[in-house]
Design a protein around this motif. Structure first.
Motif, PDB file in Angstrom:
ATOM      1  N   GLN A  57       6.995 -17.606 -15.687  1.00  0.00           N
ATOM      2  CA  GLN A  57       7.089 -16.236 -16.198  1.00  0.00           C
ATOM      3  C   GLN A  57       5.714 -15.660 -16.537  1.00  0.00           C
ATOM      4  O   GLN A  57       5.598 -14.471 -16.767  1.00  0.00           O
ATOM      5  CB  GLN A  57       8.008 -16.186 -17.421  1.00  0.00           C
ATOM      6  N   ALA A  58       4.680 -16.497 -16.543  1.00  0.00           N
ATOM      7  CA  ALA A  58       3.328 -16.016 -16.832  1.00  0.00           C
ATOM      8  C   ALA A  58       2.648 -15.421 -15.601  1.00  0.00           C
ATOM      9  O   ALA A  58       1.555 -14.884 -15.710  1.00  0.00           O
ATOM     10  CB  ALA A  58       2.476 -17.143 -17.400  1.00  0.00           C
ATOM     11  N   VAL A  59       3.280 -15.516 -14.428  1.00  0.00           N
ATOM     12  CA  VAL A  59       2.672 -14.954 -13.230  1.00  0.00           C
ATOM     13  C   VAL A  59       2.531 -13.444 -13.415  1.00  0.00           C
ATOM     14  O   VAL A  59       3.413 -12.790 -13.969  1.00  0.00           O
ATOM     15  CB  VAL A  59       3.470 -15.307 -11.942  1.00  0.00           C
ATOM     16  N   ARG A  60       1.373 -12.926 -13.001  1.00  0.00           N
ATOM     17  CA  ARG A  60       1.088 -11.504 -13.157  1.00  0.00           C
ATOM     18  C   ARG A  60       0.527 -10.938 -11.864  1.00  0.00           C
ATOM     19  O   ARG A  60      -0.180 -11.617 -11.115  1.00  0.00           O
ATOM     20  CB  ARG A  60       0.063 -11.252 -14.272  1.00  0.00           C
ATOM     21  N   ILE A  61       0.828  -9.676 -11.640  1.00  0.00           N
ATOM     22  CA  ILE A  61       0.216  -8.925 -10.544  1.00  0.00           C
ATOM     23  C   ILE A  61      -1.155  -8.494 -11.039  1.00  0.00           C
ATOM     24  O   ILE A  61      -1.281  -7.925 -12.126  1.00  0.00           O
ATOM     25  CB  ILE A  61       1.063  -7.691 -10.180  1.00  0.00           C
ATOM     26  N   VAL A  62      -2.190  -8.778 -10.254  1.00  0.00           N
ATOM     27  CA  VAL A  62      -3.545  -8.397 -10.652  1.00  0.00           C
ATOM     28  C   VAL A  62      -4.069  -7.214  -9.846  1.00  0.00           C
ATOM     29  O   VAL A  62      -5.044  -6.575 -10.248  1.00  0.00           O
ATOM     30  CB  VAL A  62      -4.527  -9.591 -10.571  1.00  0.00           C
ATOM     31  N   ALA A  63      -3.430  -6.919  -8.711  1.00  0.00           N
ATOM     32  CA  ALA A  63      -3.862  -5.772  -7.907  1.00  0.00           C
ATOM     33  C   ALA A  63      -2.713  -5.306  -7.018  1.00  0.00           C
ATOM     34  O   ALA A  63      -1.831  -6.099  -6.660  1.00  0.00           O
ATOM     35  CB  ALA A  63      -5.071  -6.123  -7.047  1.00  0.00           C
ATOM     36  N   VAL A  64      -2.746  -4.025  -6.692  1.00  0.00           N
ATOM     37  CA  VAL A  64      -1.755  -3.409  -5.816  1.00  0.00           C
ATOM     38  C   VAL A  64      -2.513  -2.653  -4.734  1.00  0.00           C
ATOM     39  O   VAL A  64      -3.398  -1.844  -5.042  1.00  0.00           O
ATOM     40  CB  VAL A  64      -0.844  -2.437  -6.598  1.00  0.00           C
ATOM     41  N   GLN A  65      -2.189  -2.929  -3.477  1.00  0.00           N
ATOM     42  CA  GLN A  65      -2.824  -2.243  -2.346  1.00  0.00           C
ATOM     43  C   GLN A  65      -1.781  -1.381  -1.641  1.00  0.00           C
ATOM     44  O   GLN A  65      -0.709  -1.873  -1.275  1.00  0.00           O
ATOM     45  CB  GLN A  65      -3.384  -3.264  -1.346  1.00  0.00           C
ATOM     46  N   ASP A  66      -2.085  -0.114  -1.448  1.00  0.00           N
ATOM     47  CA  ASP A  66      -1.181   0.800  -0.742  1.00  0.00           C
ATOM     48  C   ASP A  66      -1.217   0.482   0.748  1.00  0.00           C
ATOM     49  O   ASP A  66      -2.280   0.404   1.357  1.00  0.00           O
ATOM     50  CB  ASP A  66      -1.620   2.239  -0.978  1.00  0.00           C
ATOM     51  N   MET A  67      -0.041   0.286   1.322  1.00  0.00           N
ATOM     52  CA  MET A  67       0.069  -0.008   2.751  1.00  0.00           C
ATOM     53  C   MET A  67       0.733   1.146   3.505  1.00  0.00           C
ATOM     54  O   MET A  67       1.084   1.014   4.666  1.00  0.00           O
ATOM     55  CB  MET A  67       0.867  -1.299   2.961  1.00  0.00           C
ATOM     56  N   GLY A  68       0.959   2.271   2.830  1.00  0.00           N
ATOM     57  CA  GLY A  68       1.610   3.410   3.448  1.00  0.00           C
ATOM     58  C   GLY A  68       3.117   3.331   3.357  1.00  0.00           C
ATOM     59  O   GLY A  68       3.744   4.132   2.691  1.00  0.00           O
TER      60      GLY A  68
END
Length: 92
Positions: A57-68
């Motif tokens: 549960q400690a997993v986190r998103i560190v970045a988001v890249q737009d792919m369209g």
């Protein structure tokens, strides 16, 4: 194609918030998104052991890249291969 009007990454809370053009707001747990990855590595063989199993549960998103047509999520466990199409995110 339905494209969100806003994305909000809330790492401290462990959620990704998505505001859809029709007024709906969706909150998706980072661990749930990691578990829902449909990349080839996550879907097959021993390397895909995370699929269908509980994740940290400690997993986190560190970045988001737009792919369209969706977004690529980069997680703090090093996983960065999953692309989440908008339609798929809407079903989670």
């Amino acid at each position: 194609m339905l494209v969100p009007s806003r994305l909000e990454l809330a790492p401290a809370e462990g959620v990704l918030r998505i505001d859809w053009p029709d007024g709906r707001r969706q909150s998706l747990d980072h661990a749930r998104l990691r578990q829902a990855c449909r990349c080839a590595a996550c879907r097959s063989g021993p390397a895909g052991a995370a699929v269908g199993q509980a994740l940290d549960q400690a997993v986190r998103i560190v970045a988001v890249q737009d792919m369209g047509y969706g977004i690529q999520l980069i997680f703090n466990d090093g996983h960065d291969r999953g692309i989440y199409p908008w339609r798929y995110l809407e079903t989670l």
